[in-house]
Scaffold this motif. Structure first.
Motif, short mmCIF file in Angstrom:
data_model
loop_
_atom_site.label_atom_id
_atom_site.label_comp_id
_atom_site.label_asym_id
_atom_site.label_seq_id
_atom_site.Cartn_x
_atom_site.Cartn_y
_atom_site.Cartn_z
N ALA A 51 57.73 47.89 37.85
CA ALA A 51 56.23 47.90 38.72
C ALA A 51 55.11 46.83 37.87
O ALA A 51 54.56 46.79 38.11
N LEU A 52 55.40 46.71 36.19
CA LEU A 52 54.66 46.06 35.83
C LEU A 52 54.70 44.22 36.20
O LEU A 52 53.75 43.98 36.05
N ILE A 54 55.64 43.67 39.26
CA ILE A 54 55.00 42.98 40.76
C ILE A 54 53.42 43.44 40.48
O ILE A 54 52.69 42.05 41.40
N PHE A 55 53.02 44.14 39.47
CA PHE A 55 51.63 44.39 39.38
C PHE A 55 51.32 42.95 38.68
O PHE A 55 49.71 41.76 38.91
N ALA A 56 51.71 41.97 38.13
CA ALA A 56 51.95 40.95 37.69
C ALA A 56 51.55 39.37 38.71
O ALA A 56 51.04 38.86 38.70
N LEU A 57 52.77 39.54 39.44
CA LEU A 57 52.91 39.05 40.49
C LEU A 57 51.35 38.80 41.42
O LEU A 57 50.54 38.01 42.18
N ILE A 58 51.19 40.66 41.78
CA ILE A 58 49.70 40.59 42.71
C ILE A 58 48.48 40.62 42.08
O ILE A 58 47.86 39.76 42.76
N ALA A 59 48.98 40.42 40.35
CA ALA A 59 47.31 40.13 39.63
C ALA A 59 47.33 38.12 39.51
O ALA A 59 46.01 37.92 39.37
N TRP A 60 47.89 37.72 39.77
CA TRP A 60 48.92 36.30 39.70
C TRP A 60 47.79 35.54 40.99
O TRP A 60 47.06 34.70 40.83
N LEU A 61 48.27 36.20 42.12
CA LEU A 61 47.69 35.94 43.23
C LEU A 61 46.77 36.18 43.53
O LEU A 61 45.52 35.62 44.14
N ILE A 62 46.00 37.39 42.96
CA ILE A 62 44.04 37.46 43.49
C ILE A 62 43.44 36.72 41.77
O ILE A 62 42.21 35.99 42.10
N SER A 63 43.77 36.32 40.84
CA SER A 63 43.39 35.09 40.24
C SER A 63 43.44 34.18 40.83
O SER A 63 42.62 32.57 40.43
N HIS A 64 44.04 33.88 41.80
CA HIS A 64 43.62 32.96 43.21
C HIS A 64 42.50 32.41 43.73
O HIS A 64 41.96 31.68 44.05
N LEU A 65 41.63 33.76 43.51
CA LEU A 65 40.60 33.72 44.72
C LEU A 65 39.35 33.51 44.17
O LEU A 65 39.89 33.57 42.31
N ARG A 66 38.72 32.96 44.61
CA ARG A 66 37.43 32.54 43.99
C ARG A 66 36.38 34.42 43.91
O ARG A 66 35.57 34.70 44.64
N ILE A 67 36.35 34.12 42.84
CA ILE A 67 35.29 35.20 41.75
C ILE A 67 34.07 34.43 41.32
O ILE A 67 34.93 33.93 40.37
N LYS A 68 33.64 34.80 41.25
CA LYS A 68 32.06 34.32 40.58
C LYS A 68 32.06 34.61 39.12
O LYS A 68 32.30 35.86 38.88
N ASN A 69 32.26 34.04 38.31
CA ASN A 69 31.61 34.41 36.66
C ASN A 69 32.74 34.43 35.77
O ASN A 69 33.04 34.98 34.95
N LEU A 70 34.04 34.08 36.43
CA LEU A 70 35.59 34.65 35.90
C LEU A 70 36.28 33.46 36.78
O LEU A 70 36.05 33.18 37.77
N ASN A 71 37.26 33.54 35.19
CA ASN A 71 38.20 32.41 35.84
C ASN A 71 39.65 32.64 35.89
O ASN A 71 39.36 33.67 35.89
N PRO A 72 40.73 32.08 36.00
CA PRO A 72 42.01 32.80 36.52
C PRO A 72 42.36 33.36 36.27
O PRO A 72 42.67 34.56 36.04
N LYS A 73 42.36 33.47 34.05
CA LYS A 73 43.17 34.58 33.40
C LYS A 73 42.31 35.81 33.23
O LYS A 73 42.40 36.26 33.46
N ASN A 74 40.63 35.59 33.64
CA ASN A 74 39.86 36.64 32.92
C ASN A 74 40.66 37.33 34.54
O ASN A 74 39.76 38.45 34.54
N LYS A 75 40.35 36.80 35.43
CA LYS A 75 40.62 37.29 36.68
C LYS A 75 42.13 38.33 37.33
O LYS A 75 41.80 38.89 37.56
N PHE A 76 43.23 37.44 36.51
CA PHE A 76 44.63 37.94 36.54
C PHE A 76 44.56 39.24 35.50
O PHE A 76 45.02 40.39 35.78
#
Length: 214
Positions: A51-52, A54-76
């Motif tokens: 599960a962890l 899979i979560f890491a993979l999902i979080a990595w994919l989400i980190s590539h989305l554009r979210i204001k005021n957050l860099n990829p590492k913080n998005k992850f």
């Protein structure tokens, strides 16, 4: 730059998740008592690792989305923390619900057995139940009848409930035994079980005839 606050929250949530997943087995296995290694084994830690991952993979994919005021590492970290938090909430809810349900069933079983104990005391016929399955009789019918007579003299009978072992029912039976203990001691005197067993042991044991074979 990685947010230290977000990193600390992530570590805390993951540690709580690991703890809840591991120790949650205690609530699921209740009322069984087990050592720490059995608890860890029953928790199936490899499922949590999957599960962890899979979560890491999902979080990595989400980190590539554009979210204001957050860099990829913080998005992850944010996505990973949220996913772990959701699983943590589910585990706590499931384990707590299982424990509450089991405790309720045990309480109902105990109340039923306490009521049954009162009824059996009135009838002067205490019945001890045990799970013994099917067994080959050690004595002939006449000897077994004598054993039953001795037990009835002490106000008890024994009933084989079969092969199935029900933990909840066993908890109820313990309450039954506690409820009739004082009554039987008052009726038969202290040490009545040893006395009864001695009388049974003193019976002449008659061996069953061997089956005919050619």
């Amino acid at each position: 730059m990685v947010s230290k606050k977000l990193l600390i929250i992530n570590i805390v949530v993951v540690m709580l998740l690991i703890t809840a997943h591991t120790l949650g087995s205690c609530f699921i296995m209740y009322p069984m008592k087990s050592d720490i290694w059995t608890v860890i084994s029953e928790s199936s830690p490899y499922y949590l690792l999957i599960a962890l991952a899979i979560f890491a993979l999902i979080a990595w994919l989400i980190s590539h989305l554009r979210i204001k005021n957050l860099n990829p590492k913080n998005k992850f970290l944010l996505a990973y923390t949220i996913l772990c938090g959701v699983l943590l909430t589910f585990i706590i809810y499931f384990d707590a619900a299982t424990y509450i349900s089991t405790r309720k069933a045990i309480r109902e079983s105990e109340n039923e057995y306490i009521h049954q104990a009162k009824e059996d005391i009135k009838k002067d016929n205490v019945m001890y139940r045990f799970a013994g399955g099917l067994s080959i009789p050690k004595y002939d019918l006449k000897t077994r009848n004598k054993i039953d007579s001795i037990r009835k003299k002490f106000g008890v009978t024994y009933f084989n409930t079969g092969c199935t072992v029900d933990i909840i029912d066993i908890e109820g039976q313990q309450k039954y035994e506690e409820a009739v203990k004082l009554y039987l001691e008052k009726r038969n005197g202290k040490g009545w079980e040893e006395k009864m067993n001695r009388e049974i042991e003193n019976l002449k044991k008659v061996k069953l005839p061997r089956p005919y074979s050619r």
